[in-house]
Design a protein around this motif. Structure first.
Motif, short mmCIF file in Angstrom:
data_model
loop_
_atom_site.label_atom_id
_atom_site.label_comp_id
_atom_site.label_asym_id
_atom_site.label_seq_id
_atom_site.Cartn_x
_atom_site.Cartn_y
_atom_site.Cartn_z
N GLY A 52 37.42 40.90 39.71
CA GLY A 52 38.33 40.26 40.66
C GLY A 52 39.27 41.26 41.31
N GLU A 63 42.26 42.07 40.66
CA GLU A 63 43.10 42.87 39.75
C GLU A 63 42.50 44.24 39.47
OE1 GLU A 63 42.11 39.70 38.99
OE2 GLU A 63 43.99 38.73 39.55
N THR A 109 33.11 40.95 41.70
CA THR A 109 33.86 39.81 42.24
C THR A 109 34.26 38.80 41.17
OG1 THR A 109 31.82 38.64 42.74
CG2 THR A 109 32.74 39.99 44.48
N VAL A 110 33.38 38.55 40.22
CA VAL A 110 33.62 37.50 39.22
C VAL A 110 34.37 38.07 38.02
CG1 VAL A 110 32.53 35.82 37.69
CG2 VAL A 110 31.62 36.19 39.98
N GLY A 157 35.22 33.02 39.36
CA GLY A 157 35.81 33.99 38.44
C GLY A 157 37.24 34.35 38.77
N ARG A 158 37.57 35.62 38.61
CA ARG A 158 38.94 36.10 38.82
C ARG A 158 39.31 36.21 40.29
NH1 ARG A 158 39.95 40.44 34.00
NH2 ARG A 158 39.42 38.99 32.35
N SER A 159 38.36 35.96 41.17
CA SER A 159 38.66 36.00 42.60
C SER A 159 39.09 34.65 43.14
CB SER A 159 37.42 36.50 43.37
OG SER A 159 37.09 37.80 42.96
N LEU A 169 34.97 38.07 50.92
CA LEU A 169 35.98 38.40 49.91
C LEU A 169 36.41 39.86 50.04
CD1 LEU A 169 37.68 37.77 47.39
CD2 LEU A 169 35.62 38.20 46.02
#
Length: 193
Positions: free
Chosen positions: A31, A33, A27-28, A101-103, A54
């Motif tokens: 993400g 992508e 998740t972090v 993060g990326r989420s 998520l």
């Protein structure tokens, strides 16, 4: 999320006659992508989806990009499909932004209204126990992390609220029964109590 987070639901689905496969993702660090392309590979064969938080956002986002995938039904557990006030609040803090993060963007912004061919159902919680309240300042019912209103995206086939917290959705017998009912019927069993 770690595979262990959905193990209990996998056991409940197995008891209901399903053959669950757990999809995990970072998740972090990774993400959406990295999660979405990996999930797309898992969805090439006819299937249904049960996802928490998520995970529901990732699944819906993937299916919005690829509506041709043979997914029949999707049940989200407490997913902030309309975007998360708690995530927006956390993102304003340096440590909070790193935690998301990326989420972060997907959590803050949510998904577009649902128009895909799969039937989409939402099980939301309304026991306000969780740290999300510190960041989201919910004006109405919430599960302590996600407001019930944040789970009501246009295009849902059905929506139901159970009395549990956000994390409690991972171990709620009622949420598991409702998820299995939706996967079988395309709607929830709107029972009393």
């Amino acid at each position: 999320m770690p595979r262990a987070s959905m193990q209990w639901h996998a056991r409940q689905l197995r008891k209901a006659g399903y053959a669950p496969h757990i999809f995990s993702y970072a998740t972090v660090a990774g993400g959406p992508e990295t999660a979405v392309p990996a999930l797309l590979q898992e969805l090439r064969e006819p299937c249904d989806i049960l996802a928490h938080s998520l995970g529901g956002l990732v699944a819906v986002h993937a299916l919005q990009q690829h509506p041709e995938l043979p997914v029949r039904r999707v049940v989200c557990l407490g997913s902030p499909l309309c975007g998360s006030a708690a995530a927006s609040g956390m993102a304003r803090l340096p440590l909070g932004a790193r935690t998301l993060g990326r989420s972060a963007a997907l959590l803050r912004d949510g998904c577009q209204p649902w128009t895909g061919p799969a039937e989409l159902g939402m099980v939301a919680g309304d026991a306000p126990i969780g740290l999300g309240q510190m960041f989201g300042r919910f004006a109405s019912r919430s599960d302590g992390t996600v407001a019930v209103a944040e789970t009501r995206i246009d295009g849902l086939a059905d929506h139901i609220v159970v009395s549990t917290s956000h994390s409690g959705l991972l171990l709620s017998a009622r949420a598991a029964r409702q998820a299995a009912h939706f996967l079988a019927q395309g709607r929830f069993a709107h029972e009393n109590g």
